[in-house]
Scaffold this active site. Structure first.
Site, PDB file in Angstrom:
ATOM      1  N   ASN A   1      -7.594   7.212   9.078  1.00  0.00           N
ATOM      2  CA  ASN A   1      -7.069   7.145   7.707  1.00  0.00           C
ATOM      3  C   ASN A   1      -8.218   7.416   6.720  1.00  0.00           C
ATOM      4  OD1 ASN A   1      -6.453   5.990   5.116  1.00  0.00           O
ATOM      5  ND2 ASN A   1      -4.698   4.982   6.039  1.00  0.00           N
TER       6      ASN A   1
ATOM      7  N   HIS B   1      -9.770   5.941   1.837  1.00  0.00           N
ATOM      8  CA  HIS B   1     -10.855   5.338   1.062  1.00  0.00           C
ATOM      9  C   HIS B   1     -12.039   6.267   0.820  1.00  0.00           C
ATOM     10  CE1 HIS B   1      -8.435   1.944   0.561  1.00  0.00           C
ATOM     11  NE2 HIS B   1      -8.278   1.820   1.861  1.00  0.00           N
TER      12      HIS B   1
ATOM     13  N   ARG C   1     -15.496   8.106  -9.542  1.00  0.00           N
ATOM     14  CA  ARG C   1     -16.258   8.889 -10.509  1.00  0.00           C
ATOM     15  C   ARG C   1     -15.517  10.133 -10.993  1.00  0.00           C
ATOM     16  NH1 ARG C   1     -22.010   8.007 -10.796  1.00  0.00           N
ATOM     17  NH2 ARG C   1     -22.069   5.761 -11.056  1.00  0.00           N
TER      18      ARG C   1
ATOM     19  N   HIS D   1      -2.257   8.067   2.789  1.00  0.00           N
ATOM     20  CA  HIS D   1      -1.183   7.382   2.063  1.00  0.00           C
ATOM     21  C   HIS D   1      -1.138   7.918   0.636  1.00  0.00           C
ATOM     22  CE1 HIS D   1       0.577   3.171   0.824  1.00  0.00           C
ATOM     23  NE2 HIS D   1       1.355   4.173   0.468  1.00  0.00           N
TER      24      HIS D   1
ATOM     25  N   ARG E   1       0.114   7.271  -2.523  1.00  0.00           N
ATOM     26  CA  ARG E   1       0.750   6.137  -3.207  1.00  0.00           C
ATOM     27  C   ARG E   1       1.451   6.606  -4.471  1.00  0.00           C
ATOM     28  NH1 ARG E   1      -1.194   0.944  -1.303  1.00  0.00           N
ATOM     29  NH2 ARG E   1       0.066   0.144  -3.014  1.00  0.00           N
TER      30      ARG E   1
ATOM     31  N   ARG F   1      -3.535   6.191  -6.431  1.00  0.00           N
ATOM     32  CA  ARG F   1      -4.840   5.557  -6.648  1.00  0.00           C
ATOM     33  C   ARG F   1      -5.936   6.107  -5.732  1.00  0.00           C
ATOM     34  NH1 ARG F   1      -3.452  -0.393  -4.358  1.00  0.00           N
ATOM     35  NH2 ARG F   1      -1.881  -0.197  -5.972  1.00  0.00           N
ATOM     36  N   HIS F   2      -5.553   6.694  -4.615  1.00  0.00           N
ATOM     37  CA  HIS F   2      -6.612   7.342  -3.805  1.00  0.00           C
ATOM     38  C   HIS F   2      -6.238   8.795  -3.476  1.00  0.00           C
ATOM     39  CE1 HIS F   2      -4.121   5.405  -0.769  1.00  0.00           C
ATOM     40  NE2 HIS F   2      -4.651   4.219  -0.961  1.00  0.00           N
TER      41      HIS F   2
ATOM     42  N   GLU G   1       1.616   8.527   5.079  1.00  0.00           N
ATOM     43  CA  GLU G   1       2.155   7.198   4.750  1.00  0.00           C
ATOM     44  C   GLU G   1       2.793   7.283   3.374  1.00  0.00           C
ATOM     45  OE1 GLU G   1      -0.947   4.357   4.982  1.00  0.00           O
ATOM     46  OE2 GLU G   1      -1.153   4.556   7.140  1.00  0.00           O
TER      47      GLU G   1
ATOM     48  N   THR H   1       7.738 -11.455   4.674  1.00  0.00           N
ATOM     49  CA  THR H   1       6.795 -12.468   4.176  1.00  0.00           C
ATOM     50  C   THR H   1       5.346 -12.105   4.463  1.00  0.00           C
ATOM     51  OG1 THR H   1       7.432 -13.638   6.166  1.00  0.00           O
ATOM     52  CG2 THR H   1       8.220 -14.542   4.090  1.00  0.00           C
TER      53      THR H   1
ATOM     54  N   GLU I   1       5.221   1.189  13.576  1.00  0.00           N
ATOM     55  CA  GLU I   1       3.801   0.838  13.569  1.00  0.00           C
ATOM     56  C   GLU I   1       3.712  -0.653  13.285  1.00  0.00           C
ATOM     57  OE1 GLU I   1       0.993   3.469  11.808  1.00  0.00           O
ATOM     58  OE2 GLU I   1      -0.361   1.832  11.236  1.00  0.00           O
TER      59      GLU I   1
ATOM     60  N   HIS J   1      -3.918  -1.520  10.586  1.00  0.00           N
ATOM     61  CA  HIS J   1      -4.262  -2.252   9.357  1.00  0.00           C
ATOM     62  C   HIS J   1      -5.326  -3.309   9.650  1.00  0.00           C
ATOM     63  CE1 HIS J   1      -3.510  -2.906   5.067  1.00  0.00           C
ATOM     64  NE2 HIS J   1      -4.136  -4.025   5.334  1.00  0.00           N
TER      65      HIS J   1
ATOM     66  N   GLY K   1      -8.731   3.032   9.095  1.00  0.00           N
ATOM     67  CA  GLY K   1      -9.383   3.709   7.988  1.00  0.00           C
ATOM     68  C   GLY K   1     -10.499   2.942   7.317  1.00  0.00           C
TER      69      GLY K   1
HETATM   70  N1  PXP Z   1      -1.494   1.837   9.052  1.00  0.00           N
HETATM   71  C1  PXP Z   1      -0.796   1.689   7.905  1.00  0.00           C
HETATM   72  C2  PXP Z   1       0.683   1.810   7.956  1.00  0.00           C
HETATM   73  C3  PXP Z   1      -1.453   1.441   6.688  1.00  0.00           C
HETATM   74  O1  PXP Z   1      -0.736   1.298   5.563  1.00  0.00           O
HETATM   75  C4  PXP Z   1      -2.860   1.374   6.681  1.00  0.00           C
HETATM   76  C5  PXP Z   1      -3.578   1.151   5.399  1.00  0.00           C
HETATM   77  O2  PXP Z   1      -3.371   2.198   4.530  1.00  0.00           O
HETATM   78  C6  PXP Z   1      -3.543   1.571   7.877  1.00  0.00           C
HETATM   79  C7  PXP Z   1      -2.835   1.779   9.057  1.00  0.00           C
HETATM   80  C8  PXP Z   1      -5.026   1.569   7.953  1.00  0.00           C
HETATM   81  O3  PXP Z   1      -5.521   0.311   7.582  1.00  0.00           O
HETATM   82  P1  PXP Z   1      -7.074   0.125   7.387  1.00  0.00           P
HETATM   83  O4  PXP Z   1      -7.499   1.038   6.302  1.00  0.00           O
HETATM   84  O5  PXP Z   1      -7.188  -1.329   7.048  1.00  0.00           O
HETATM   85  O6  PXP Z   1      -7.735   0.477   8.692  1.00  0.00           O
END
Ligand code: PXP
Length: 243
Positions: A10, A13, A21, A46, A48, A52-53, A73, A104, A154, A193, A215
């Site tokens: 991923n 970031h 910047r 992703h 969004r 934002r990224h 995503e 939750t 997932e 995640h 990621g």
């Molecule tokens: N899988 C999904 C569905 C996600 O939303 C994310 C975060 O964007 C990730 C994996 C990757 O998570 P991380 O960046 O914490 O490794």
């Protein structure tokens, strides 16, 4: 050796740092190409709603310039479905972006969002996009994923990664049971995640998991040892866990 475990890298970031910047550096597409060289099996990004990224242009370039399959995503919104249908990524992972769409603990609430999600999943599946739903390791959510017609889930590993001691062991048991349940239900099972070197091995060892998406940790580790080296190390830990 168990069945091969794919690594989706991923790159969100990398875009976060670029956007801090403005401008073009660091380029997430360059990061995707580096990930391909380092042994990633796919790229995850992703888009969004607030951009934002990752940007719309990043998605177009990932499709055009990177030969690895893209896992897009996306939130379950009409705008995102149109974008996915326009770009036709290999896969689309539907994630919650608003609080009311989550269970939750943070995964997509397929049980309560069924009527909202069903037509969007149908359109993406009909277009040949491999749809996955990002859910908590909860059998009720997996049953709903089957009923809605998603071929992939997932599992959200965030709560497992954040926990310690007995709580972490309990979270791992939940993940393992859910991955087995998904396999019996005919779902392809992914996980992700919050995974890092310290948490990946136990998840990678679960035989019914086919793909991990990672990621934030890799981008952070890149500061110290470089992106490719971080991916190599993650890949090695995953392979060793499967051996
Ligand atoms: N899988 C999904 C569905 C996600 O939303 C994310 C975060 O964007 C990730 C994996 C990757 O998570 P991380 O960046 O914490 O490794």
């Amino acid at each position: 050796m168990g069945k091969a475990l794919r690594l989706g890298v991923n790159i969100d970031h990398v875009a976060t740092i670029r956007n801090a910047r403005g401008g073009h550096h660091p380029d997430p597409i360059r990061a995707a190409l580096a990930a391909a060289q380092a042994g990633a099996d796919g790229i995850t990004a992703h888009l969004r709603e607030d951009r934002r990224h990752i940007s719309d242009d990043d998605i177009a370039r990932l499709i055009d310039e990177v030969h690895l399959p893209l896992n897009l995503e996306m939130a379950a919104t009409p705008e995102m479905v149109e974008i996915a249908l326009r770009h036709r990524p290999r896969a689309a992972c539907i994630v919650p972006e608003r609080r009311e769409e989550r269970t939750t603990e943070g995964g997509l609430d397929v049980v309560h969002g069924f009527r909202h999600l069903e037509p969007m999943v149908g359109r993406l599946v009909d277009a040949g996009i491999r749809v996955s739903l990002f859910v908590e390791p909860d059998p009720a959510q997996l049953d709903a994923a089957v009923r809605i017609g998603a071929p992939v889930v997932e599992l959200h590993t965030g709560a497992y990664c954040e926990a310690t001691g007995d709580e972490r062991r309990a979270r791992l048991e939940r993940l393992t049971a859910a991955a087995e349940y998904a396999g019996r239900a005919g779902l392809e099972c992914h996980a992700g995640h919050g995974l890092g070197y310290g948490t990946v091995t136990a998840v990678a060892a679960i035989p019914t998991i086919a793909e991990l998406n990672i990621g934030h940790f890799l981008v952070g580790e890149a500061i110290f040892i470089g992106f490719k080296e971080a991916i190599h190390t993650m890949r090695r830990l995953m392979d060793e866990a499967r051996a």
